[in-house]
Design a protein around this motif. Structure first.
Motif, mmCIF file in Angstrom:
data_model
loop_
_atom_site.group_PDB
_atom_site.id
_atom_site.type_symbol
_atom_site.label_atom_id
_atom_site.label_comp_id
_atom_site.label_asym_id
_atom_site.label_seq_id
_atom_site.Cartn_x
_atom_site.Cartn_y
_atom_site.Cartn_z
ATOM 1 N N GLY A 37 38.764 32.160 30.641
ATOM 2 C CA GLY A 37 39.101 33.300 31.494
ATOM 3 C C GLY A 37 38.813 33.054 32.964
ATOM 4 N N ALA A 38 37.905 32.137 33.231
ATOM 5 C CA ALA A 38 37.561 31.818 34.619
ATOM 6 C C ALA A 38 38.245 30.545 35.113
ATOM 7 C CB ALA A 38 36.048 31.685 34.738
ATOM 8 N N ALA A 39 39.076 29.942 34.291
ATOM 9 C CA ALA A 39 39.671 28.641 34.635
ATOM 10 C C ALA A 39 40.510 28.670 35.904
ATOM 11 C CB ALA A 39 40.518 28.138 33.461
ATOM 12 N N TYR A 40 41.176 29.778 36.182
ATOM 13 C CA TYR A 40 42.041 29.850 37.359
ATOM 14 C C TYR A 40 41.315 30.410 38.585
ATOM 15 C CZ TYR A 40 46.215 29.067 34.489
ATOM 16 O OH TYR A 40 47.175 28.526 33.666
ATOM 17 N N LEU A 41 40.069 30.787 38.428
ATOM 18 C CA LEU A 41 39.357 31.503 39.490
ATOM 19 C C LEU A 41 39.374 30.764 40.822
ATOM 20 C CD1 LEU A 41 37.938 34.153 39.894
ATOM 21 C CD2 LEU A 41 35.810 33.086 39.194
ATOM 22 N N GLY A 42 39.208 29.476 40.817
ATOM 23 C CA GLY A 42 39.179 28.716 42.063
ATOM 24 C C GLY A 42 40.548 28.404 42.643
ATOM 25 N N PHE A 51 40.043 37.912 40.165
ATOM 26 C CA PHE A 51 38.734 38.504 39.882
ATOM 27 C C PHE A 51 38.775 39.571 38.784
ATOM 28 C CE2 PHE A 51 38.270 36.707 44.133
ATOM 29 C CZ PHE A 51 37.148 35.915 43.926
ATOM 30 N N PRO A 52 39.684 40.542 38.843
ATOM 31 C CA PRO A 52 39.712 41.515 37.740
ATOM 32 C C PRO A 52 40.091 40.866 36.405
ATOM 33 C CG PRO A 52 41.196 42.218 39.507
ATOM 34 C CD PRO A 52 40.563 40.931 39.937
ATOM 35 N N PHE A 53 40.966 39.850 36.449
ATOM 36 C CA PHE A 53 41.315 39.178 35.201
ATOM 37 C C PHE A 53 40.086 38.492 34.609
ATOM 38 C CE2 PHE A 53 42.476 35.439 32.755
ATOM 39 C CZ PHE A 53 43.231 36.035 31.765
ATOM 40 N N THR A 54 39.333 37.799 35.446
ATOM 41 C CA THR A 54 38.120 37.120 34.974
ATOM 42 C C THR A 54 37.119 38.140 34.432
ATOM 43 O OG1 THR A 54 38.451 35.309 36.528
ATOM 44 C CG2 THR A 54 36.233 35.584 35.642
ATOM 45 N N ALA A 55 36.979 39.275 35.098
ATOM 46 C CA ALA A 55 36.066 40.320 34.619
ATOM 47 C C ALA A 55 36.520 40.859 33.261
ATOM 48 C CB ALA A 55 35.978 41.456 35.640
#
Length: 137
Positions: A37-42, A51-55
């Motif tokens: 879920g955090a793979a695209y964060l950077g 950010f909302p997707f990762t949350a």
């Protein structure tokens, strides 16, 4: 071939995860989907929407610590995010143009396995491994 390999990777993932006994298998997979879920964060590909997707996926993964269904939902959410990134041209691996498409093909395979309760595929094929009888769902 570019469509078959990601599906094979999804099957290989489920096979490798089958080596982990329950309940550790479920909890380990909850951590894995949180990481996905955090793979695209950077990447910044979707701007502030990352950010909302990762949350959201973090919450789903937390619920997945006790529920295979939530882990499966997390992989399906990640699949949708893969498709969005592929269509927008922001792949998960910046130098591999179709990497998000590959991820979008792999993730549903993992999701189906999770939605089925993350069973040991080693036991399903009839192979007994030491301690397999002590597993519980």
């Amino acid at each position: 071939m570019p469509y078959v390999l990601p599906i094979g990777i999804g099957v290989l993932y489920a096979l490798l995860m089958s080596l982990i006994r329950e309940p550790h298998r479920r909890r380990f997979n909850a951590v894995m989907v949180a990481g996905a879920g955090a793979a695209y964060l950077g990447s910044g590909g979707m701007g502030g929407w990352e950010f909302p997707f990762t949350a959201l996926v973090t919450y789903v993964a937390y619920r997945g610590l006790e529920s295979w269904t939530f882990i499966g939902i997390g992989w399906l959410l990640h699949t949708a995010w893969d498709v969005v990134h592929h269509l927008k041209g922001n792949p998960i691996i910046p130098f591999a143009h179709d990497s998000s498409l590959g991820c979008a093909l792999c993730d549903p395979v993992i999701a189906v396995w999770c939605l089925a309760g993350g069973p040991s595929l080693l036991r399903l094929r009839g192979g007994k491994r030491p301690g397999a009888a002590r597993e519980h769902a």
